[in-house]
Design a protein around this motif. Sequence first.
Motif, PDB file in Angstrom:
ATOM      1  N   SER A 264       1.079  -1.411   0.150  1.00 36.71           N
ATOM      2  CA  SER A 264      -0.085  -0.022   0.002  1.00 36.71           C
ATOM      3  C   SER A 264       0.989   1.201  -0.048  1.00 36.71           C
ATOM      4  O   SER A 264       1.976   1.259   0.483  1.00 36.71           O
ATOM      5  CB  SER A 264      -0.753   0.104   1.195  1.00 36.71           C
ATOM      6  OG  SER A 264      -1.577   1.379   1.458  1.00 36.71           O
ATOM      7  N   GLN A 265       0.390   2.264  -0.567  1.00 37.16           N
ATOM      8  CA  GLN A 265       0.897   3.593  -0.302  1.00 37.16           C
ATOM      9  C   GLN A 265       0.818   4.104   0.638  1.00 37.16           C
ATOM     10  O   GLN A 265       1.632   5.381   1.010  1.00 37.16           O
ATOM     11  CB  GLN A 265       0.466   4.489  -1.601  1.00 37.16           C
ATOM     12  CG  GLN A 265       0.608   3.941  -3.060  1.00 37.16           C
ATOM     13  CD  GLN A 265       2.118   3.814  -3.429  1.00 37.16           C
ATOM     14  OE1 GLN A 265       2.943   4.811  -3.303  1.00 37.16           O
ATOM     15  NE2 GLN A 265       2.472   2.561  -3.851  1.00 37.16           N
ATOM     16  N   GLN A 266       0.028   3.785   1.653  1.00 34.67           N
ATOM     17  CA  GLN A 266      -0.140   4.276   2.981  1.00 34.67           C
ATOM     18  C   GLN A 266      -0.083   3.168   4.048  1.00 34.67           C
ATOM     19  O   GLN A 266      -0.430   2.076   3.911  1.00 34.67           O
ATOM     20  CB  GLN A 266      -1.394   5.115   3.042  1.00 34.67           C
ATOM     21  CG  GLN A 266      -2.562   4.260   2.660  1.00 34.67           C
ATOM     22  CD  GLN A 266      -3.840   5.053   2.802  1.00 34.67           C
ATOM     23  OE1 GLN A 266      -3.907   6.581   2.752  1.00 34.67           O
ATOM     24  NE2 GLN A 266      -4.911   4.483   3.229  1.00 34.67           N
ATOM     25  N   VAL A 267       0.186   3.630   5.422  1.00 34.76           N
ATOM     26  CA  VAL A 267       0.390   2.617   6.255  1.00 34.76           C
ATOM     27  C   VAL A 267      -1.034   2.124   6.741  1.00 34.76           C
ATOM     28  O   VAL A 267      -1.782   2.646   7.010  1.00 34.76           O
ATOM     29  CB  VAL A 267       0.959   3.548   7.516  1.00 34.76           C
ATOM     30  CG1 VAL A 267       1.059   2.428   8.774  1.00 34.76           C
ATOM     31  CG2 VAL A 267       2.284   3.818   7.227  1.00 34.76           C
TER      32      VAL A 267
ATOM     33  N   SER B 149       1.777  -3.372   7.297  1.00 30.42           N
ATOM     34  CA  SER B 149       2.796  -2.477   6.835  1.00 30.42           C
ATOM     35  C   SER B 149       4.187  -2.582   7.754  1.00 30.42           C
ATOM     36  O   SER B 149       3.870  -2.850   8.817  1.00 30.42           O
ATOM     37  CB  SER B 149       2.501  -1.008   6.802  1.00 30.42           C
ATOM     38  OG  SER B 149       1.418  -1.051   5.784  1.00 30.42           O
TER      39      SER B 149
ATOM     40  N   ILE C 211       7.328   2.385   2.849  1.00 29.24           N
ATOM     41  CA  ILE C 211       6.496   1.699   3.599  1.00 29.24           C
ATOM     42  C   ILE C 211       6.440   0.492   2.691  1.00 29.24           C
ATOM     43  O   ILE C 211       6.587   0.370   1.401  1.00 29.24           O
ATOM     44  CB  ILE C 211       4.849   2.172   3.357  1.00 29.24           C
ATOM     45  CG1 ILE C 211       5.035   3.667   4.097  1.00 29.24           C
ATOM     46  CG2 ILE C 211       3.964   1.187   3.728  1.00 29.24           C
ATOM     47  CD1 ILE C 211       3.589   4.376   3.606  1.00 29.24           C
TER      48      ILE C 211
ATOM     49  N   GLU D   8       5.675  11.705   4.877  1.00 28.63           N
ATOM     50  CA  GLU D   8       4.727  12.382   5.932  1.00 28.63           C
ATOM     51  C   GLU D   8       5.356  12.274   7.122  1.00 28.63           C
ATOM     52  O   GLU D   8       6.373  11.371   7.466  1.00 28.63           O
ATOM     53  CB  GLU D   8       3.272  11.997   5.861  1.00 28.63           C
ATOM     54  CG  GLU D   8       2.538  12.383   4.600  1.00 28.63           C
ATOM     55  CD  GLU D   8       1.235  11.982   4.835  1.00 28.63           C
ATOM     56  OE1 GLU D   8       0.272  12.966   5.019  1.00 28.63           O
ATOM     57  OE2 GLU D   8       0.553  10.797   4.776  1.00 28.63           O
TER      58      GLU D   8
ATOM     59  N   GLY E 107      -2.658   5.236   7.857  1.00 27.22           N
ATOM     60  CA  GLY E 107      -3.152   6.229   6.717  1.00 27.22           C
ATOM     61  C   GLY E 107      -1.971   7.256   6.202  1.00 27.22           C
ATOM     62  O   GLY E 107      -2.222   7.747   5.277  1.00 27.22           O
ATOM     63  N   LYS E 108      -0.943   7.198   6.960  1.00 25.81           N
ATOM     64  CA  LYS E 108       0.251   8.089   6.358  1.00 25.81           C
ATOM     65  C   LYS E 108       0.890   7.534   5.457  1.00 25.81           C
ATOM     66  O   LYS E 108       0.885   6.362   5.287  1.00 25.81           O
ATOM     67  CB  LYS E 108       1.272   8.393   7.591  1.00 25.81           C
ATOM     68  CG  LYS E 108       0.494   9.355   8.733  1.00 25.81           C
ATOM     69  CD  LYS E 108       0.164  10.642   8.545  1.00 25.81           C
ATOM     70  CE  LYS E 108      -0.112  11.283   9.685  1.00 25.81           C
ATOM     71  NZ  LYS E 108      -1.119  12.440   9.616  1.00 25.81           N
ATOM     72  N   LYS E 109       1.592   8.618   4.680  1.00 25.27           N
ATOM     73  CA  LYS E 109       2.235   8.178   3.377  1.00 25.27           C
ATOM     74  C   LYS E 109       3.782   8.390   3.496  1.00 25.27           C
ATOM     75  O   LYS E 109       4.085   9.233   4.440  1.00 25.27           O
ATOM     76  CB  LYS E 109       1.656   8.656   2.245  1.00 25.27           C
ATOM     77  CG  LYS E 109       0.230   8.543   1.929  1.00 25.27           C
ATOM     78  CD  LYS E 109      -0.411   9.127   0.868  1.00 25.27           C
ATOM     79  CE  LYS E 109      -1.698   8.730   0.523  1.00 25.27           C
ATOM     80  NZ  LYS E 109      -2.566   9.509  -0.582  1.00 25.27           N
TER      81      LYS E 109
END
Length: 147
Positions: free
Chosen positions: A80-83, A87, A146, A132, A127-129
């Motif tokens: 995923s591109q976000q946590v 992850s 990630i 960030e 939700g963080k990328k």
Amino acid sequence: MKQQIIHHYNHYLNDRINSLREMIVDLTEDSLNDAKGSAGDKHETGLAMMHLEQEKLNKKLLELLDAQNKFLKIDYSIVSQQVILGSLIEANDTFFLMAIALPKIEVDGKSIFGMSPQSPLGELFVGKKVQEIVIFNKVSYKIGSIF
């Protein structure tokens, strides 16, 4: 590296579970042996204390089995591109596996922490990328990767 970390943590959980099981068996054998040759109030108090200890160990065992079950149900293969749950996050040269709360380990000279998404720090990461920043206890964590 992610698979190594998952393997290491699973091995850690198995070791803890096996250790608790051995302690419970030893305590059970001790109480059976003690029951054969003693009588009186002092004996009854000793058996009651062993029983309480056994209950405590059984509770810890159930908690560990539940934690291992949760750990093994996580799909670590999702990229995923976000946590998200599963992850592996690299931030400030430290790695965090978003799974369940687990102690710090070292893999290939890198520090890794098992982190629950419900923990205070975990909630901030979800939700963080990449690039960030998460600030926790006056420490800034810049997400570098990630996995």
